[in-house]
Structure formats: C-alpha cells, structure tokens
Design a protein around this motif. Structure first.
Motif, PDB file in Angstrom:
ATOM      1  N   GLN A   1      -5.373   6.424  48.852  1.00 22.11           N
ATOM      2  CA  GLN A   1      -4.428   5.483  48.215  1.00 22.11           C
ATOM      3  C   GLN A   1      -3.939   4.440  49.221  1.00 22.11           C
ATOM      4  O   GLN A   1      -3.741   3.282  48.866  1.00 22.11           O
ATOM      5  CB  GLN A   1      -3.208   6.239  47.661  1.00 22.11           C
ATOM      6  N   ASN A   2      -3.765   4.854  50.454  1.00 21.30           N
ATOM      7  CA  ASN A   2      -3.315   3.901  51.491  1.00 21.30           C
ATOM      8  C   ASN A   2      -4.423   2.937  51.894  1.00 21.30           C
ATOM      9  O   ASN A   2      -4.176   1.776  52.187  1.00 21.30           O
ATOM     10  CB  ASN A   2      -2.861   4.654  52.749  1.00 21.30           C
ATOM     11  N   GLN A   3      -5.632   3.445  51.926  1.00 24.83           N
ATOM     12  CA  GLN A   3      -6.744   2.612  52.403  1.00 24.83           C
ATOM     13  C   GLN A   3      -7.304   1.706  51.315  1.00 24.83           C
ATOM     14  O   GLN A   3      -7.617   0.548  51.569  1.00 24.83           O
ATOM     15  CB  GLN A   3      -7.885   3.504  52.928  1.00 24.83           C
ATOM     16  N   GLN A   4      -7.458   2.248  50.110  1.00 30.58           N
ATOM     17  CA  GLN A   4      -8.159   1.490  49.080  1.00 30.58           C
ATOM     18  C   GLN A   4      -7.463   1.563  47.722  1.00 30.58           C
ATOM     19  O   GLN A   4      -7.738   0.766  46.845  1.00 30.58           O
ATOM     20  CB  GLN A   4      -9.598   2.036  48.952  1.00 30.58           C
ATOM     21  N   GLY A   5      -6.591   2.518  47.554  1.00 30.81           N
ATOM     22  CA  GLY A   5      -5.988   2.747  46.243  1.00 30.81           C
ATOM     23  C   GLY A   5      -4.724   1.956  46.006  1.00 30.81           C
ATOM     24  O   GLY A   5      -4.552   0.860  46.545  1.00 30.81           O
TER      25      GLY A   5
ATOM     26  N   ALA B   1     -17.259  -3.199  50.558  1.00 29.02           N
ATOM     27  CA  ALA B   1     -17.654  -4.015  49.402  1.00 29.02           C
ATOM     28  C   ALA B   1     -18.935  -3.510  48.727  1.00 29.02           C
ATOM     29  O   ALA B   1     -19.038  -3.514  47.503  1.00 29.02           O
ATOM     30  CB  ALA B   1     -17.831  -5.457  49.849  1.00 29.02           C
ATOM     31  N   ILE B   2     -19.874  -3.017  49.530  1.00 31.79           N
ATOM     32  CA  ILE B   2     -21.175  -2.597  48.985  1.00 31.79           C
ATOM     33  C   ILE B   2     -21.031  -1.432  47.988  1.00 31.79           C
ATOM     34  O   ILE B   2     -21.808  -1.291  47.047  1.00 31.79           O
ATOM     35  CB  ILE B   2     -22.137  -2.242  50.153  1.00 31.79           C
ATOM     36  N   PHE B   3     -19.990  -0.601  48.167  1.00 27.58           N
ATOM     37  CA  PHE B   3     -19.778   0.544  47.272  1.00 27.58           C
ATOM     38  C   PHE B   3     -18.657   0.281  46.259  1.00 27.58           C
ATOM     39  O   PHE B   3     -18.262   1.197  45.545  1.00 27.58           O
ATOM     40  CB  PHE B   3     -19.414   1.790  48.080  1.00 27.58           C
ATOM     41  N   LYS B   4     -18.144  -0.937  46.241  1.00 22.70           N
ATOM     42  CA  LYS B   4     -16.928  -1.228  45.485  1.00 22.70           C
ATOM     43  C   LYS B   4     -17.041  -0.881  44.002  1.00 22.70           C
ATOM     44  O   LYS B   4     -16.123  -0.328  43.408  1.00 22.70           O
ATOM     45  CB  LYS B   4     -16.586  -2.705  45.647  1.00 22.70           C
ATOM     46  N   LYS B   5     -18.205  -1.191  43.410  1.00 24.47           N
ATOM     47  CA  LYS B   5     -18.292  -0.963  41.965  1.00 24.47           C
ATOM     48  C   LYS B   5     -18.339   0.520  41.606  1.00 24.47           C
ATOM     49  O   LYS B   5     -18.148   0.889  40.456  1.00 24.47           O
ATOM     50  CB  LYS B   5     -19.461  -1.731  41.354  1.00 24.47           C
ATOM     51  N   LEU B   6     -18.544   1.378  42.610  1.00 25.33           N
ATOM     52  CA  LEU B   6     -18.536   2.820  42.352  1.00 25.33           C
ATOM     53  C   LEU B   6     -17.120   3.381  42.318  1.00 25.33           C
ATOM     54  O   LEU B   6     -16.911   4.513  41.912  1.00 25.33           O
ATOM     55  CB  LEU B   6     -19.342   3.566  43.425  1.00 25.33           C
TER      56      LEU B   6
ATOM     57  N   GLY C   1     -17.601   5.838  45.551  1.00 24.82           N
ATOM     58  CA  GLY C   1     -18.116   5.346  46.838  1.00 24.82           C
ATOM     59  C   GLY C   1     -17.881   6.343  47.966  1.00 24.82           C
ATOM     60  O   GLY C   1     -18.843   6.810  48.606  1.00 24.82           O
ATOM     61  N   PRO C   2     -16.606   6.716  48.201  1.00 24.57           N
ATOM     62  CA  PRO C   2     -16.339   7.715  49.246  1.00 24.57           C
ATOM     63  C   PRO C   2     -17.044   9.057  48.988  1.00 24.57           C
ATOM     64  O   PRO C   2     -17.506   9.698  49.937  1.00 24.57           O
ATOM     65  CB  PRO C   2     -14.815   7.878  49.190  1.00 24.57           C
ATOM     66  N   ILE C   3     -17.142   9.455  47.725  1.00 22.02           N
ATOM     67  CA  ILE C   3     -17.796  10.745  47.423  1.00 22.02           C
ATOM     68  C   ILE C   3     -19.283  10.664  47.793  1.00 22.02           C
ATOM     69  O   ILE C   3     -19.829  11.568  48.426  1.00 22.02           O
ATOM     70  CB  ILE C   3     -17.597  11.120  45.932  1.00 22.02           C
TER      71      ILE C   3
ATOM     72  N   CYS D   1     -17.839 -18.600  49.179  1.00 20.79           N
ATOM     73  CA  CYS D   1     -18.532 -17.928  48.067  1.00 20.79           C
ATOM     74  C   CYS D   1     -18.145 -16.460  48.066  1.00 20.79           C
ATOM     75  O   CYS D   1     -18.067 -15.831  49.127  1.00 20.79           O
ATOM     76  CB  CYS D   1     -20.050 -18.029  48.207  1.00 20.79           C
ATOM     77  N   LYS D   2     -17.920 -15.938  46.895  1.00 21.52           N
ATOM     78  CA  LYS D   2     -17.601 -14.514  46.764  1.00 21.52           C
ATOM     79  C   LYS D   2     -18.306 -13.990  45.511  1.00 21.52           C
ATOM     80  O   LYS D   2     -18.255 -14.595  44.453  1.00 21.52           O
ATOM     81  CB  LYS D   2     -16.081 -14.327  46.625  1.00 21.52           C
ATOM     82  N   ARG D   3     -18.969 -12.861  45.689  1.00 22.74           N
ATOM     83  CA  ARG D   3     -19.797 -12.333  44.614  1.00 22.74           C
ATOM     84  C   ARG D   3     -19.460 -10.854  44.393  1.00 22.74           C
ATOM     85  O   ARG D   3     -19.205 -10.127  45.345  1.00 22.74           O
ATOM     86  CB  ARG D   3     -21.241 -12.465  45.095  1.00 22.74           C
ATOM     87  N   TYR D   4     -19.382 -10.429  43.133  1.00 25.45           N
ATOM     88  CA  TYR D   4     -19.267  -8.997  42.808  1.00 25.45           C
ATOM     89  C   TYR D   4     -20.559  -8.627  42.079  1.00 25.45           C
ATOM     90  O   TYR D   4     -20.682  -8.900  40.885  1.00 25.45           O
ATOM     91  CB  TYR D   4     -18.068  -8.714  41.900  1.00 25.45           C
ATOM     92  N   GLY D   5     -21.497  -8.076  42.791  1.00 20.46           N
ATOM     93  CA  GLY D   5     -22.802  -7.785  42.179  1.00 20.46           C
ATOM     94  C   GLY D   5     -23.446  -9.094  41.751  1.00 20.46           C
ATOM     95  O   GLY D   5     -23.648  -9.996  42.562  1.00 20.46           O
ATOM     96  N   LYS D   6     -23.698  -9.225  40.422  1.00 24.24           N
ATOM     97  CA  LYS D   6     -24.323 -10.463  39.933  1.00 24.24           C
ATOM     98  C   LYS D   6     -23.292 -11.531  39.584  1.00 24.24           C
ATOM     99  O   LYS D   6     -23.634 -12.680  39.322  1.00 24.24           O
ATOM    100  CB  LYS D   6     -25.177 -10.146  38.702  1.00 24.24           C
ATOM    101  N   PHE D   7     -22.015 -11.117  39.535  1.00 20.61           N
ATOM    102  CA  PHE D   7     -20.972 -12.047  39.122  1.00 20.61           C
ATOM    103  C   PHE D   7     -20.476 -12.890  40.296  1.00 20.61           C
ATOM    104  O   PHE D   7     -20.034 -12.367  41.306  1.00 20.61           O
ATOM    105  CB  PHE D   7     -19.801 -11.275  38.489  1.00 20.61           C
TER     106      PHE D   7
END
Lengths: 278, 230
Positions: A71-75, A175-180, A184-186, B10-16
């Motif tokens: 929660q402190n780092q990303q939440g 950022a690379i795991f953001k959509k997870l 991501g951490p798991i 530029c800033k991208r979220y996946g394809k967006f």
C-alpha cells in the motif's frame, strides 16, 4: 528521515498487529488455564486449537506486513509515501527494518507461545507439576548450540523472506507489470522463487564446499566441512564406485548472499528511477 | 528558466496512447486550469510532473530538474484518489505532514481545518468523502511549495464547500508559485484560473490566458470547453 519512516511504517501496521498479538497471547493464557484442569481430552483439544490459531496468526501477520508495504509503495497510500522527500537509501533501510521488526516480534510471540504450549503439554502428559515441566523443557531448549542455530535460522529465513517480498513488490509494481495490478508482485515473486531454486540447486551441485555427513547418525553426530562438490560425489554413485551420497553441498549459502546483494541494488535502483503509480 | 518545461512527451499504457508528443512551458505566478474529457491524459500528465510516473519518453524538467527525489521536494501534489490512512485523526495527519515535510506550515493547516469546519479529533474514516477531500486539500496547500498540483480537488464536494475550498486555495497560494488544477468542473474554477489548457487525446488542443481566450472567442471558458468537446 530513516527513523521517521520506520516509525510511520511500524505504527501503521501496529493498528492491526496489536490485535493479532493480543489474540495469540490470549490463546496461550487460555491454553495454560485449561491445562491446569489436567483433563487430557480437553487439554489436547484446546492445545490443537491454540496451535492452529497461532500458525494462522503468524501467516496473517506476514500477509499484512506485505500488504501494508505494498500500500505504501504502489497502493492507496503510495501518493503520500512516495511524496516524502526521503533518499532512497532511507526508504530502503526503513522498509527492511520495518519487515525485520515484525518478523522478530512474530517469531518471539510464537516462540513464547510454543514454549508455554510444550510446558503445559509435558506437565499433563507426564503428570508433572508445572515448574518441574518448565525446568525439563528449559534444560532441553536452553542449550547454547541450539539457541545459536535457531537464531541463525530466524535471521536467515527473515532476510530471505524480507528481501524476496521487497523485490516482488518493487519490481512487480514497475510500469511493465502495471496492468496486472497486484498480480505483478505475485508473478515476480514466483519467477524469483523458481530462479532461486535453480540457483540453489546448481550451487549445491557445482560449488566445491560441502558438509560430510556422519557415517552413522546413531553413534556419530559430527559434521565436517570438505572442499568437494556434490556433483563429483554423485558421479561416483552413478559409476557405482559408491553406494550413497555422503556430502551435501552448502555453496548455495554463498550464492544466496550474493543474490541478496544483487536484489537489494535492483530494488534501490528501481525505487529511484522506475516509479509508476496508478 | 521555466518552472515546468516539457518537450515531446509521450506516455503509453499498453496500446493506449495517453499522452501524445506533448510540449508545454509554464512559468510561476499563475494558476493553470487543466481540463479535458475523461481519458484525455490529465492525470497521466500530472503524475509525470509530480514524479509519480517515470515510465515515459521525452523531456520533462521541473525547475530545471528531471522528475525525481529533488523535484518532489518542491512539488505539493494532491492525487485524485484518497491517499492517507483513514484510521488517523485530522490532527495526527497534520502532525505526520509536519514531521515529513520541511516546508509544511502547521499553523496554516490548523487555520484551514477551522475554516473548513472540521474537527481535529475526528478520524478520516469517520468523515464523509467531501470532508476527506477537504483534509487532503488543506494538507497540500499548507506546504510552502513552488509548484502545487491538484488533481480533481473539488470533484466530491458540495457546491458550498467547493467555494470554500477554492477560496482557501487562492488564499494559500503564494504569488511566486505555480498551481495546476485539473477538473471537470470548469464553471467553478473559471474565475480563479489565470490560464487554461484544453487537453484531448493526450495533446494540447487550446492553451492560453483566460482573458485572451475569452476575448479571442467571444465567450466564457466553460462555453468554449462545451463547444470544443461536444
């Protein structure tokens, strides 16, 4: 800034932790009270419940300490925590100290609880007065070698757990795991776990430092450090020159320490340059 | 030196593509309104300026510094999400900010607490959404920062409270600072902003001083916004 950050993180979790610790101590006292009745069936039942509750409380404490750090780092508290003008070294060391505080505290409460449980169980099973049972258990556990070994194990497992969690949270939040999201951490934790297992296995097999096991565990309990790799021992077994493996590789201890250092540098750099909050 | 200088961001979220080749220069001494429809890139842009998102391409300089620890020291940031422990009382939160931020003015925070008619002993969890937002605004505005970034500061509060919050924002704003306010409620902030940026699909559609834009288009900023984004 280190002490302020450390105090803040410890206090945050304390709002919840205090209830878990109180419940654990309460369960021990209840177990002790029930043990005094010396009714075997009831004592065993309550002890079983106490142990189960204890283990669940310890797991919950580990889980909560990780959730609060996340929660402190990303939440939800990350916009506050990340805006604090603290150097990354202070943030990193305060996180480490926070995790270690709760690790030691949980281990201590667990150790006290288990000791009381063993004493009361010994008293009931062997029909001894409590102070005699306590003295018997004390004589067994208060051996310097055993205490030293337990202390080393607590520190080792603590560091292993803490660095793994900090690594998973920090790298898994990039950022690379953001959509997870929390996934991501798991994911990073499991990838790191598999990598560590492979590194450990390879280190055990290839690094020429091992422990020679005693010939007969019933009569001989001496372990000897030898500068041989397990792979050469295994090749002897495969070529039928020997019947069993007599050495266990301990080179993994070295590689584990090196891996911890690499992971710590990685965490430090990622926290500094790769923040990406939601 | 510009307070904020952005080149080809530029800033991208996946394809967006959230921000698309955006360039911008902002100086101190003004309140800037950042407006645009949902998904136009407002929060993404503010997060980058606030050094809360470092995964971007292009050049961003905050008072000559790359977003990071040093730039964060001069930026007071209000996120669009609640970000403080709700089991703390208002006075504890103020104390916490006072501990962590050297530029935090505790007296000003308590004055604003009174102005917002909030109780110092009340826990955040016991407050309404609007009351919680007021606490976050007063914390942000009580820092003597060079840049104030407020992402949707009045979205969850009633119209009467909005006026009080906006008034406190102006009173708390020092002349040599820069404030960027992002909101959907352009009507409410139109009178306090000096300039406005209309953002659409991660690009600047219109930018200028509110007076010039009113004169140029012969209508109010809110009407202009409705005309462009309808």
């Amino acid at each position: 800034m280190f002490s302020k950050l450390y105090k803040y993180q410890v206090k945050e979790l304390w709002y919840i932790a205090r209830y878990f610790y109180a419940a654990m101590i309460g369960a021990v006292l209840l177990g002790l009270f029930v043990s005094a009745t010396r009714i075997p069936g009831v004592v065993q039942f309550v002890n079983a419940i106490t142990i189960l509750g204890f283990i669940l409380s310890c797991i919950a404490m580990i889980v909560f300490s990780v959730i609060y750090d996340y929660q402190n780092q990303q939440g939800k508290r990350s916009y506050f925590f990340r805006s604090i003008p603290a150097k990354e070294s202070a943030v990193f060391s305060s996180r480490l100290a926070y995790y270690f505080t709760y690790h030691i505290l949980t281990v201590l409460v667990f150790a006290i609880g288990i000791t009381i449980f063993i004493v009361s169980n010994t008293a009931v099973e062997m029909k001894l007065p409590f102070h005699i049972a306590f003295s018997t258990v004390k004589d067994f556990f208060l051996q310097p070698k055993l205490i030293g070994l337990i202390f080393l194990l607590v520190v080792y497992t603590g560091l292993e757990h803490i660095i793994s969690m900090m690594f998973a949270i920090t790298i898994g939040s990039q950022a690379i795991f953001k959509k997870l999201g929390v996934g991501g951490p798991i994911l990073v934790y499991f990838l790191h776990y598999i990598a560590m297992q492979i590194i450990t296995l390879i280190s055990m097999l290839l690094i020429p430092i091992s422990i020679r096991l005693p010939q007969n565990f019933d009569t001989d309990f001496q372990f000897e450090i030898v500068f041989e790799s397990m792979i050469s021992e295994m090749s002897k077994v495969f070529s039928a020159q020997s019947n069993d493996i007599k050495i266990i590789g301990i080179g993994f201890i070295l590689t584990t320490f090196v891996t911890w250092i690499i992971m710590s540098i990685w965490i430090y750099k990622a926290s500094k340059n790769k923040i990406s909050l939601n | 030196m510009s307070t904020i200088l952005i080149n080809n961001l530029c800033k991208r979220y996946g394809k967006f593509q959230a921000i698309n080749n955006l360039s911008l220069e902002l100086d101190s001494g003004q309140i800037v309104g950042l407006v645009g429809p949902n998904g136009s890139g407002k929060s993404s842009l503010l997060r980058i300026i606030g050094a809360f998102d470092m995964a971007y391409s292009g050049e961003v300089l905050i008072n000559g510094l790359k977003p990071g620890l040093e730039s964060r020291k001069i930026v007071s940031y209000l996120s669009d999400k609640p970000y403080i422990s709700d089991n703390l009382r208002a006075e504890q939160i103020i104390k916490l900010y006072d501990d962590f931020f050297p530029d935090f003015n505790k007296d000003k925070a308590f004055r604003m607490l009174d102005l917002f008619k909030l109780k110092s002993e009340q826990k955040l969890v016991e407050m309404s959404k609007g009351m919680g937002e007021k606490v976050q605004v007063l914390l942000t505005m009580s820092r003597e920062a060079k840049i104030y970034i407020l992402d949707e500061p009045i979205s969850g509060v009633d119209p009467a409270s909005r006026k009080i919050i906006l008034r406190s924002m102006i009173e708390g704003f020092s002349e040599d600072a820069l404030m960027i306010v992002s909101t959907h409620l352009l009507n409410d902030i139109e009178n306090i902003i000096d300039s406005v940026i209309f953002l659409d699909s991660g690009q600047i559609k219109i930018k200028g001083s509110t007076d010039d834009l009113r004169e140029q288009h012969g209508k109010g900023i809110n009407e202009l916004f409705e005309q462009i984004f309808q």
